[in-house]
Design a protein around this motif. Structure first.
Motif, PDB file in Angstrom:
ATOM      1  N   GLY A 133     -32.004  12.128 -65.357  1.00 25.10           N
ATOM      2  CA  GLY A 133     -31.159  10.856 -64.332  1.00 25.10           C
ATOM      3  C   GLY A 133     -29.836  10.624 -64.780  1.00 25.10           C
ATOM      4  N   GLY A 134     -29.494  10.796 -65.898  1.00 23.56           N
ATOM      5  CA  GLY A 134     -28.527  10.339 -66.621  1.00 23.56           C
ATOM      6  C   GLY A 134     -27.192  10.994 -66.226  1.00 23.56           C
ATOM      7  N   LEU A 135     -27.388  12.299 -65.711  1.00 23.46           N
ATOM      8  CA  LEU A 135     -26.015  13.147 -65.018  1.00 23.46           C
ATOM      9  C   LEU A 135     -26.471  13.530 -63.797  1.00 23.46           C
ATOM     10  N   GLY A 136     -25.772  13.567 -62.976  1.00 16.64           N
ATOM     11  CA  GLY A 136     -25.817  14.658 -61.388  1.00 16.64           C
ATOM     12  C   GLY A 136     -25.101  13.754 -60.418  1.00 16.64           C
ATOM     13  N   GLY A 137     -24.960  13.724 -59.381  1.00 17.23           N
ATOM     14  CA  GLY A 137     -24.251  13.411 -58.175  1.00 17.23           C
ATOM     15  C   GLY A 137     -24.884  14.233 -56.875  1.00 17.23           C
ATOM     16  N   THR A 138     -24.280  13.520 -55.800  1.00 20.46           N
ATOM     17  CA  THR A 138     -25.064  14.101 -54.624  1.00 20.46           C
ATOM     18  C   THR A 138     -24.619  15.604 -54.524  1.00 20.46           C
ATOM     19  N   TYR A 139     -23.456  15.774 -54.621  1.00 19.10           N
ATOM     20  CA  TYR A 139     -22.880  17.308 -54.210  1.00 19.10           C
ATOM     21  C   TYR A 139     -22.860  18.360 -55.160  1.00 19.10           C
ATOM     22  N   GLY A 140     -22.814  17.861 -56.486  1.00 17.74           N
ATOM     23  CA  GLY A 140     -22.582  18.580 -58.063  1.00 17.74           C
ATOM     24  C   GLY A 140     -23.365  19.759 -57.903  1.00 17.74           C
ATOM     25  N   GLY A 141     -22.706  21.026 -57.836  1.00 16.64           N
ATOM     26  CA  GLY A 141     -23.599  22.358 -57.731  1.00 16.64           C
ATOM     27  C   GLY A 141     -24.032  22.725 -56.542  1.00 16.64           C
ATOM     28  N   ASN A 142     -23.214  22.269 -55.333  1.00 15.95           N
ATOM     29  CA  ASN A 142     -23.594  22.523 -54.160  1.00 15.95           C
ATOM     30  C   ASN A 142     -23.883  24.052 -53.828  1.00 15.95           C
ATOM     31  N   PRO A 143     -25.085  24.398 -53.203  1.00 11.89           N
ATOM     32  CA  PRO A 143     -25.416  25.742 -53.143  1.00 11.89           C
ATOM     33  C   PRO A 143     -24.401  26.776 -52.431  1.00 11.89           C
ATOM     34  N   VAL A 144     -23.418  26.215 -51.676  1.00 15.77           N
ATOM     35  CA  VAL A 144     -22.587  27.049 -51.172  1.00 15.77           C
ATOM     36  C   VAL A 144     -21.364  27.417 -52.294  1.00 15.77           C
ATOM     37  N   ALA A 145     -20.856  26.197 -52.921  1.00 17.35           N
ATOM     38  CA  ALA A 145     -20.176  26.649 -54.088  1.00 17.35           C
ATOM     39  C   ALA A 145     -20.618  27.397 -55.188  1.00 17.35           C
TER      40      ALA A 145
END
Ligand code: PLP
Length: 450
Positions: A319-331
């Protein structure tokens, strides 16, 4: 005007100018833009693009321009590369977002597997994905601080690491990146960069002195045991395509290892085949603890990563790393298409061949025009630095004049450098020899016109 062409490598690979640059359609769009888009977001060349592919950009007036910029080192596999288009199209039809932190998907994992495979070092690695280069740098620093329990971060003169608060603090140049945007994040310490042309005692002394100077300053001004991370671009990008002498990066990484400091290579501009190897660190056999990537990774879709030693990456709690869009499936789909293209077409080899074509022409230009003080770079990440002849006094005016001539004649080139006196060349790695040759001829004409 004729119908808008379809982008990708099928576009006619030739320069065609049907209006002045920018043409009337671009100027109309520019007027709309001025009324709607914030002034702080500027553009190098206000031609509005409608299609791009291979080595060309087609604008709203139907002009076809030669691309020596790749959207700042991004479209290395060529704009709208077919494997990217097909993977992105399939993914977008399946699902566009779940948030990897809510319900995961395979594409994210596959990109992290590729990163482990392609980045330097055969040790166990982990990756985390983000949206922009600056976000990756921020997270690399977070991870290094968490792992070491220390707070100081060492960065370099002429460095560029982004425009968020922490990365502005890491970035060296004030105007336009930092002016009026403070206060900046603390615990950042800046060291002199091994910049051969501008090292006080000359390029040879740079080779023998720079590392010792940096080590001594870290010792006396920061204290090794306070340093969480040293962050450096193996070839500095925005700061002027500065290539440190052989041995500097290796020495720095060994110093870091000796003192338990995390060595972060920011390969956001130099990575993904640009310099003739998968990563610029590879030329010296340097294995960074953490490496930040973005730009060339996904042919322009927003994706960035931090990759590094498993024990450092996994030191952070869930839970210490991340973000809503990070590593979005289209990207992620785009990244898999881009990496597939780099492998299938050996784009690292292609970058070396671009260097082999460009460097002799640039060196010849430098011997004809004393305003060129230095020709440098690696593979397809090349630059020339302009000064008043016989001095080191930067010449941003001639630099701007050469760039403007190129733009008027349908060649997209970019400038950079702390003093605004560097012309940099970052063609898509798939550009054809004819376009490369024609672009260099325009550049030669630009110097002849000075
Ligand atoms: C070396 C380096 N680091 C970080 C960044 C910031 O990346 P972004 O613009 O995606 O935030 C850049 C962008 O030019 C860069 O060249």
């Amino acid at each position: 005007m004729s119908a808008i062409p379809v982008g990708g490598p099928g576009l006619p690979q030739r320069r065609t100018l049907v209006t002045e640059i920018p043409g009337p359609a671009s100027r109309t769009l520019q007027a709309r833009r001025s009324a709607a888009v914030a002034r702080g977001v500027s553009s190098t060349l206000p031609v509005f693009v409608t299609a791009a592919g291979g080595g060309v950009l087609v604008d709203a007036d139907g002009n076809s321009l030669i691309d020596f910029g790749s959207g700042i080192a991004v479209t290395s596999v060529g704009n709208a590369a077919p494997p990217v288009v097909s993977r992105v199209s399939s993914q977008v039809a399946q699902f566009t977002h779940t948030c990897f932190m809510v319900t995961p998907y395979e594409g994210y994992v596959a990109v992290c597997e590729e990163l482990a495979r392609r980045t330097p070092g055969s040790f166990d690695k982990r990756s985390a994905l983000f949206n922009s280069g600056a976000e990756a740098v921020e997270n690399a620093v977070k991870i290094a601080r968490h792992y070491t329990g220390r707070s100081a971060v060492v960065a370099f003169d002429h460095a560029y690491h982004g425009r968020t608060n922490l990365t502005m603090a890491l970035t060296a140049k004030n105007m336009p990146y930092k002016q009026g945007f403070g206060p900046f994040a603390g615990e950042i310490y800046r060291m002199p960069m091994a910049y051969p042309l501008r090292w006080p005692d000359g390029p040879e002394a740079c080779e023998t002195e720079a590392l010792e100077v940096v080590k001594s300053l870290i010792h006396t001004q920061v204290g090794e045991s306070n340093v969480a991370a040293v962050i450096i671009e193996p070839i500095q990008g925005e700061g002027g395509f500065i290539v440190p002498p052989d041995g500097f990066l290796r020495g720095l990484s060994e110093f870091c290892r000796e003192h338990g400091i995390v060595f972060i290579a920011d390969e956001i501009q130099s990575g993904f085949c640009r310099t003739g190897d998968w990563f610029a660190c590879g030329h010296e056999g340097v294995e960074p603890d953490l490496i930040t990537t973005a730009k060339g990774i996904a042919d322009g879709l927003p994706l960035a990563a931090v990759t590094g030693r498993a024990e450092i990456m996994d030191a952070v709690h869930p839970g210490g790393l991340g973000g809503t869009y990070g590593g979005n499936p289209v990207a992620c789909a785009a990244a898999l298409g881009a990496i597939e293209t780099m492998v299938a077409q050996d784009l690292a080899g292609r970058a070396r061949r671009i260097g082999d074509t460009m460097l002799p022409r640039l060196r010849k230009l430098a011997s004809a025009y004393p305003v060129i003080a230095d020709v440098r770079g690696r593979g397809a990440m090349l630059a020339i630095e302009l000064t008043r002849p016989g001095t080191l006094e930067p010449d941003p005016r001639s630099t701007a004049a050469v760039a403007a001539f190129c733009h008027r004649n349908g060649l997209v080139v970019l400038t950079c450098g702390t003093f605004g006196n560097v012309l940099r060349f970052l063609p898509p790695l798939v550009i054809g020899e004819d376009l490369l040759d024609e672009g260099l001829t325009i550049l030669e004409d630009a110097f002849a016109s000075l």
